[in-house]
Scaffold this motif. Structure first.
Motif, short mmCIF file in Angstrom:
data_model
loop_
_atom_site.label_atom_id
_atom_site.label_comp_id
_atom_site.label_asym_id
_atom_site.label_seq_id
_atom_site.Cartn_x
_atom_site.Cartn_y
_atom_site.Cartn_z
N TRP A 336 12.87 -40.93 -15.97
CA TRP A 336 13.61 -40.77 -16.93
C TRP A 336 14.62 -39.63 -17.03
O TRP A 336 15.87 -40.07 -17.71
CB TRP A 336 12.46 -40.26 -18.12
N LEU A 337 14.59 -38.79 -16.19
CA LEU A 337 15.66 -37.68 -16.13
C LEU A 337 16.63 -38.23 -14.92
O LEU A 337 17.72 -37.49 -14.97
CB LEU A 337 14.82 -36.33 -15.55
N ALA A 338 16.51 -39.21 -14.04
CA ALA A 338 17.46 -39.25 -13.05
C ALA A 338 19.03 -39.29 -13.25
O ALA A 338 19.64 -38.64 -12.59
CB ALA A 338 17.08 -40.75 -12.45
N PRO A 339 19.30 -40.12 -14.41
CA PRO A 339 20.84 -40.16 -14.77
C PRO A 339 21.22 -38.61 -15.10
O PRO A 339 22.37 -38.39 -14.45
CB PRO A 339 21.05 -41.07 -15.58
N TRP A 340 20.48 -37.94 -15.71
CA TRP A 340 21.18 -36.51 -16.12
C TRP A 340 21.12 -35.61 -14.85
O TRP A 340 22.11 -34.92 -14.81
CB TRP A 340 20.48 -36.01 -17.08
N VAL A 341 20.07 -35.78 -14.06
CA VAL A 341 19.61 -34.93 -12.95
C VAL A 341 20.99 -35.07 -11.98
O VAL A 341 21.99 -34.16 -11.40
CB VAL A 341 18.69 -35.25 -12.08
N VAL A 342 21.39 -36.51 -11.71
CA VAL A 342 22.48 -37.06 -10.76
C VAL A 342 23.76 -36.35 -11.38
O VAL A 342 24.55 -35.80 -10.59
CB VAL A 342 22.58 -38.35 -10.53
N LYS A 343 24.17 -36.52 -12.63
CA LYS A 343 25.36 -35.98 -13.22
C LYS A 343 25.42 -34.50 -13.11
O LYS A 343 26.44 -34.18 -12.79
CB LYS A 343 25.29 -36.59 -14.51
#
Length: 448
Positions: A336-343
């Motif tokens: 769930w958090l992957a896109p925000w973490v990468v950004k």
């Protein structure tokens, strides 16, 4: 109040192995978090400076080659040395200083030999068609290879000092693993130079600082001796017997990184860098869980087995179940958090929103492996503590076969996402195999 009293009673009557494992996990978790925060800061600095450009492809391609023998040495050394040290402290404590000194000598020779081989052979490999590198990437990688070869003797010594610290039941080596990342991150940001040179020399400087940071606490405790270039200790027979078996399995298992990079470079320019950025974030989770599990459980399982505790196998399966649940929850939350973490970590400078989307997608496929990886490490610690090195080595060899098959099946259809999913499939098969081996009921003659 009754619930609290009941819980307190269970804690007091729990097996001492559970207390020791929990305490070890707490300390290792703290140290891993600190170290990985340093690693994340370093990755942010590298992404800001280079994005997913050709410099990162070249640097990581060479670094993975260099890291392969170091990783094999450390993995095998840890699983063999920790149980052997537990045995020596109980049966032959007077042998420890001589054995440490002679193993130090072996490490120095091994590191120098590997460095010479790398300086002579790696440039030829990088320029060959077999490597499959684009011309610009091959040129940068060939330029960086001779300097990065210095990492081999440094890495071999780092592995030895870390393994001795772990064998003594201390976990400060986990905290000190963040030292190279701090050096690299600072050097990359403040360097006025251009190209790959600042990154290469910062990596060498980080390894030097790591060696010094490990040697100082060991010297203060008088747990490091001057190297001896002889094999007179009576413990060498036991060491080489376990080391040789595990070396064969771990060497093949560690080829997975090399296999993946060859599949990735044929997908297209930037594919390997994209996979590597995803793996960097995944490594935060794998190392946090994996390092905590293996470093907290292996010394405890080894000590309990040497003391004749008949409940070790039960403790192993209980902790495997706990870590499977931890891995499942971590996988769901991280997906769930992957896109925000990468950004948050990478999207700045040369690293674009399109790069973030690609890395996030690969990362989500890779997260499937977490519960099987965490639980499998507990099972490996349990098997190694019982001296079942041959079975663990055979399992590692099978993992490589499964991984190659998965890559051939999935990469043509899915690209680098297939590489991530093939790794998850490998760990699922591995977990099933290790669980069955753990529950073998017949007597097994151990190595040490």
């Amino acid at each position: 109040m009754k619930i609290v009293n009941t819980l307190s009673a269970r804690i007091r009557t729990a097996q001492p192995e559970h207390h020791a494992i929990f305490t070890g996990m707490a300390w290792v978790s703290l140290f891993v978090i600190i170290g990985k925060l340093a690693g994340a800061a370093k990755e942010m600095a590298v992404a800001y400076r280079f994005g997913v450009g050709v410099e990162v492809d070249a640097y990581l391609f060479v670094l993975n080659f260099i890291s392969w023998p170091i990783g094999v040495w450390f993995s095998v050394l840890t699983v063999v040395l920790v149980p052997l040290a537990a045995k020596m402290r109980q049966d032959a404590a007077g042998e420890l200083p001589r054995f440490r000194a002679e193993l130090f000598g072996v490490a120095i020779v091994l590191g120098l030999v590997l460095a010479i081989l790398a300086r002579l052979g790696l440039p030829m490999v990088l320029r060959s068609q077999w490597a499959g590198l684009p011309p610009a990437t091959a040129a940068l990688a060939t330029h960086a290879a001779p300097t990065l070869a210095f990492l081999l003797p440094l890495g071999v010594l780092i592995s030895l000092l870390s393994a001795w610290m772990l064998a003594a039941g201390r976990h400060a080596n986990t905290l000190l693993e963040g030292v190279p990342a701090v050096v690299i991150g600072i050097a990359v940001l403040i360097s006025a130079g251009s190209g790959i040179e600042p990154l290469v020399w910062a990596t060498v400087g980080g390894f030097v600082a790591h060696v010094i940071s490990l040697a100082i606490p060991l010297a203060r405790r008088k747990e490091i001796e001057f190297p001896r270039f002889t094999w007179q200790s009576t413990q060498w027979t036991l060491f080489w017997r376990g080391f040789g078996i595990m070396l064969a399995g771990q060497a093949l298992m560690s080829l997975i990184v090399i296999v993946d990079q060859f599949f990735a470079v044929h997908v297209g320019t930037g594919a390997f860098a994209t996979l590597s950025y995803a793996n960097r974030i995944l490594a935060l989770l794998l190392t946090l869980g994996g390092t905590v599990v293996s470093r907290a459980t292996l010394p405890i399982f080894s000590k309990a087995h040497r003391q004749g505790n008949t409940q070790v196998r039960r403790v192993v399966t209980q902790w495997a179940g706990v870590m499977f649940l931890v891995g499942a929850v971590s996988s769901a939350v991280s997906w769930w958090l992957a896109p925000w973490v990468v950004k948050l970590l990478f999207e700045r400078g040369a690293f674009t929103a399109q790069d973030s989307a690609a890395v996030s997608e690969v990362l989500r496929y890779a997260l499937v492996q977490l519960p099987f990886y965490f639980a499998g490490l507990v099972l490996v610690s349990g098997l190694v503590s019982r001296g079942m090195h041959k079975l663990v080595a055979l399992s590692a060899i099978a993992n490589l076969v499964v991984k190659i098959f998965g890559n051939y099946l999935l990469v043509p259809a899915m690209g680098i996402k297939g590489i991530a999913l093939a790794t998850a499939f490998m760990y699922i098969v591995s977990f099933i195999t290790l669980y069955k081996l753990t529950n073998i009921t017949e007597n097994h003659k151990g190595i040490i």
